[in-house]
Motif scaffolding. Structure first.
Motif, PDB file in Angstrom:
ATOM      1  N   ILE A   1       0.833  -1.203   0.000  1.00 23.82           N
ATOM      2  CA  ILE A   1       0.000   0.000   0.000  1.00 23.82           C
ATOM      3  C   ILE A   1       0.871   1.258   0.000  1.00 23.82           C
ATOM      4  N   ALA A   2       1.878   1.267   0.866  1.00 21.16           N
ATOM      5  CA  ALA A   2       2.719   2.452   1.009  1.00 21.16           C
ATOM      6  C   ALA A   2       3.616   2.678  -0.201  1.00 21.16           C
ATOM      7  N   GLY A   3       3.949   1.602  -0.916  1.00 21.40           N
ATOM      8  CA  GLY A   3       4.866   1.727  -2.044  1.00 21.40           C
ATOM      9  C   GLY A   3       4.205   1.585  -3.400  1.00 21.40           C
ATOM     10  N   PRO A   4       4.141   0.367  -3.931  1.00 22.69           N
ATOM     11  CA  PRO A   4       3.653   0.176  -5.311  1.00 22.69           C
ATOM     12  C   PRO A   4       2.249   0.721  -5.570  1.00 22.69           C
ATOM     13  N   LEU A   5       1.314   0.488  -4.639  1.00 20.94           N
ATOM     14  CA  LEU A   5      -0.053   0.936  -4.879  1.00 20.94           C
ATOM     15  C   LEU A   5      -0.144   2.457  -4.887  1.00 20.94           C
ATOM     16  N   ARG A   6       0.457   3.092  -3.916  1.00 20.95           N
ATOM     17  CA  ARG A   6       0.437   4.563  -3.863  1.00 20.95           C
ATOM     18  C   ARG A   6       1.082   5.162  -5.107  1.00 20.95           C
ATOM     19  N   ASN A   7       2.224   4.604  -5.511  1.00 18.98           N
ATOM     20  CA  ASN A   7       2.928   5.144  -6.672  1.00 18.98           C
ATOM     21  C   ASN A   7       2.088   5.008  -7.946  1.00 18.98           C
ATOM     22  N   ALA A   8       1.428   3.867  -8.092  1.00 19.85           N
ATOM     23  CA  ALA A   8       0.617   3.649  -9.289  1.00 19.85           C
ATOM     24  C   ALA A   8      -0.564   4.624  -9.344  1.00 19.85           C
ATOM     25  N   ILE A   9      -1.211   4.836  -8.202  1.00 15.13           N
ATOM     26  CA  ILE A   9      -2.347   5.766  -8.167  1.00 15.13           C
ATOM     27  C   ILE A   9      -1.880   7.194  -8.432  1.00 15.13           C
ATOM     28  N   ARG A  10      -0.799   7.580  -7.797  1.00 14.77           N
ATOM     29  CA  ARG A  10      -0.287   8.942  -7.995  1.00 14.77           C
ATOM     30  C   ARG A  10       0.089   9.170  -9.459  1.00 14.77           C
ATOM     31  N   ASN A  11       0.771   8.210 -10.073  1.00 12.61           N
ATOM     32  CA  ASN A  11       1.176   8.366 -11.467  1.00 12.61           C
ATOM     33  C   ASN A  11      -0.038   8.482 -12.394  1.00 12.61           C
ATOM     34  N   ALA A  12      -1.075   7.697 -12.104  1.00 10.83           N
ATOM     35  CA  ALA A  12      -2.280   7.738 -12.944  1.00 10.83           C
ATOM     36  C   ALA A  12      -2.972   9.094 -12.835  1.00 10.83           C
ATOM     37  N   ILE A  13      -3.046   9.638 -11.622  1.00 11.19           N
ATOM     38  CA  ILE A  13      -3.673  10.948 -11.428  1.00 11.19           C
ATOM     39  C   ILE A  13      -2.838  12.042 -12.081  1.00 11.19           C
ATOM     40  N   VAL A  14      -1.525  11.984 -11.890  1.00 11.71           N
ATOM     41  CA  VAL A  14      -0.632  12.994 -12.459  1.00 11.71           C
ATOM     42  C   VAL A  14      -0.729  13.004 -13.987  1.00 11.71           C
ATOM     43  N   GLU A  15      -0.773  11.823 -14.581  1.00 13.04           N
ATOM     44  CA  GLU A  15      -0.801  11.728 -16.037  1.00 13.04           C
ATOM     45  C   GLU A  15      -2.073  12.345 -16.627  1.00 13.04           C
ATOM     46  N   ARG A  16      -3.212  12.037 -16.024  1.00 14.43           N
ATOM     47  CA  ARG A  16      -4.469  12.578 -16.551  1.00 14.43           C
ATOM     48  C   ARG A  16      -4.629  14.057 -16.210  1.00 14.43           C
ATOM     49  N   ALA A  17      -4.249  14.468 -15.009  1.00 14.64           N
ATOM     50  CA  ALA A  17      -4.401  15.871 -14.602  1.00 14.64           C
ATOM     51  C   ALA A  17      -3.578  16.795 -15.490  1.00 14.64           C
TER      52      ALA A  17
END
Length: 292
Positions: free
Chosen positions: A142-158
């Protein structure tokens, strides 16, 4: 040297004593090994993965709820098979004492922040694949791979949207797009991401927020004024239509009277209450009927 029968018997006695000693030593060693072993319990709502830390092997089959012996060098990891949630928030009183809110930018480089939550569970049939991919427990995933994947997805679309779109019309679409991308990334390894959601308002700089609110207010006022104009226009058109209808009706009636004068008598009869006048002159015709 003279033969002494007792010595032979004493040799066997010594052998028996040594045999018993080895037996007790074996038992002691076994007890020590068993004592060094630990018991692990897979809790309800969890699935266990047995890992050999010495040989580096991972048992492919998942362990259901129950007690298990974890021999020295082995460890049983547990992953949740029921829905769990986690929120990355700026608050220091929730799940983490540090600020975990997500930071990202719009297409113009304006910095934004937001609290983001996720709900998830692990597919029991693929739990071993999840461990083999990340080699750690659920909290670390949760603290690593999952958080990073969610953040990257939001950053890319935003980065494809303006701040007004992110704060308004595309707010739901942005998080939905991020959810689909993260789900597609983790599903093959057994982590089922059920939902990603905004856990609060998107935080924008105060000056920008004031501009957005002022623009929204102006748009609302413009819409209200337009609605008033449309209402007045509709009322005027209704009055014009009514007047035109009344004029047309009068015109039709006048034409009918002109071409057929008997209509006047007919209308008089329709309105007559059946009473004759009190005084009638001489031999004049009966009123309204035009009788000769």
């Amino acid at each position: 040297m003279a033969y002494q029968p007792g010595n032979f018997g004493g040799g066997f006695g010594m052998f028996r004593l040594l045999g018993r000693s080895w037996l007790w030593i074996t038992i002691a060693v076994a007890a020590a090994i068993f004592g060094l072993s630990s018991f692990a319990r897979v809790e309800p709502g969890q699935v266990g993965i047995r890992v050999n830390n010495i040989a580096g092997g991972v048992r492919p089959e998942s362990l259901p709820v129950g007690w298990y012996i974890a021999l020295p060098g082995t460890h049983i990891y547990q992953y949740p098979v029921f829905t769990r949630t986690y929120t990355w928030t700026a608050s220091h009183t929730e799940q983490s004492p540090i600020d975990e809110a997500f930071s990202f930018q719009d297409k113009n480089g304006l910095s934004l922040r937001a609290d983001v939550g996720v709900s998830y569970h692990v597919d029991p049939a693929r739990a071993s694949i999840l461990f083999q991919r990340y080699r750690t427990d659920m909290d670390e995933i949760i603290a690593g791979p999952l958080r990073n994947a969610i953040r990257n997805a939001i950053v890319e679309r935003a980065a494809q949207l303006g701040v007004e779109e992110i704060y308004g019309t595309h707010k739901a679409e942005l998080i939905a797009t991020a959810t689909k991308r993260v789900q597609a990334f983790f599903a093959p390894v057994g982590l089922q991401v059920e939902q990603i959601y905004w856990a609060g308002n998107i935080v924008v700089p105060e000056a920008v927020l004031n501009q957005i609110n002022a623009k929204i207010a102006n748009e609302q006022q413009a819409l209200a004024a337009k609605a008033n104009v449309e209402t007045a226009k509709a009322d005027a058109e209704a009055r014009i239509a009514k007047a035109a209808g009344d004029a047309k009706a009068i015109q039709v009636e006048a034409e009918a009277i002109r071409t057929n004068p008997e209509i006047v008598n007919l209308r008089a009869v329709e309105k007559w209450n059946g009473q004759l006048p009190t005084y009638m002159g001489g031999s004049g015709p009966m009123p309204f009927l035009g009788v000769k």
